[in-house]
Design a protein around this motif. Structure first.
Motif, PDB file in Angstrom:
ATOM      1  N   TRP A 132       0.831  -1.189   0.000  1.00 35.63           N
ATOM      2  CA  TRP A 132       0.000   0.000   0.000  1.00 35.63           C
ATOM      3  C   TRP A 132       0.866   1.240   0.000  1.00 35.63           C
ATOM      4  O   TRP A 132       1.844   1.326   0.745  1.00 35.63           O
ATOM      5  CB  TRP A 132      -0.900   0.020   1.238  1.00 35.63           C
ATOM      6  N   THR A 185      -3.688   3.607  -0.985  1.00 37.17           N
ATOM      7  CA  THR A 185      -4.102   3.015  -2.255  1.00 37.17           C
ATOM      8  C   THR A 185      -3.129   1.887  -2.607  1.00 37.17           C
ATOM      9  O   THR A 185      -2.014   1.833  -2.088  1.00 37.17           O
ATOM     10  CB  THR A 185      -4.165   4.082  -3.369  1.00 37.17           C
ATOM     11  N   ILE A 214      -6.518   9.902  -5.281  1.00 38.30           N
ATOM     12  CA  ILE A 214      -5.222  10.363  -4.801  1.00 38.30           C
ATOM     13  C   ILE A 214      -4.996  11.813  -5.235  1.00 38.30           C
ATOM     14  O   ILE A 214      -4.429  12.605  -4.492  1.00 38.30           O
ATOM     15  CB  ILE A 214      -4.075   9.428  -5.276  1.00 38.30           C
TER      16      ILE A 214
END
Length: 156
Positions: A4, A48, A137
């Protein structure tokens, strides 16, 4: 195995504290019982899938040679920055984008001309592509710029 990319929005004051005491950086990403002053894990942390970003970057940079050198959010998400904190978290040292670099990237994402926020310190809204769920993001970068914050990035 998952990897991640974790991004933490930090104030310039908190960044100075993390530079002086890098071990505190772990508290940003490990869900601390008592977060550092001015840090809200629910609002200031974004994660993410790093491997998906890496694949997207490889496809983008294969189709558009040289784009890896643009120092976009995608570049920093995949490669980090040269500014690192002296602590190991996950797969290496967390890297830092200062508030000015975050503002520059946010300006690129929102289509605001110039190197960062406008004269009033405002950063525009994300364009239609930036509002897409796949680019959350980007919204996080824009929010950090609006708040005048730096980003600390770690791959965990």
């Amino acid at each position: 195995m998952s990897m991640w990319l974790m991004l933490a929005k930090v104030s310039p004051e908190l960044l100075a504290t993390l530079r002086a005491r890098p071990a505190l950086t772990e508290e940003l990403f490990d869900g601390p019982d008592e977060p550092p002053a001015g840090f809200d894990g629910n609002r200031d942390l974004f994660g993410t899938d790093y491997r998906i970003l890496r694949e997207v970057a490889a496809a983008v940079w294969q189709e558009v040679p040289g784009s890896a050198e643009d120092r976009s959010w995608l570049f920093y998400a995949v490669h980090g920055s040269d500014d690192v904190l002296d602590v190991e978290i996950g797969y290496g040292q967390p890297s830092v984008l200062d508030a000015a670099e975050v503002a520059r990237i946010a300006a690129d994402l929102t289509g605001v001309s110039g190197p960062g926020p406008d004269a009033d310190g405002a950063v525009g809204e994300p364009d239609e592509a930036g509002a897409d769920d796949d680019l959350d993001i980007g919204d996080f970068f824009v929010a950090a710029a609006r708040e005048g914050k730096a980003l600390v990035m770690a791959v965990t």
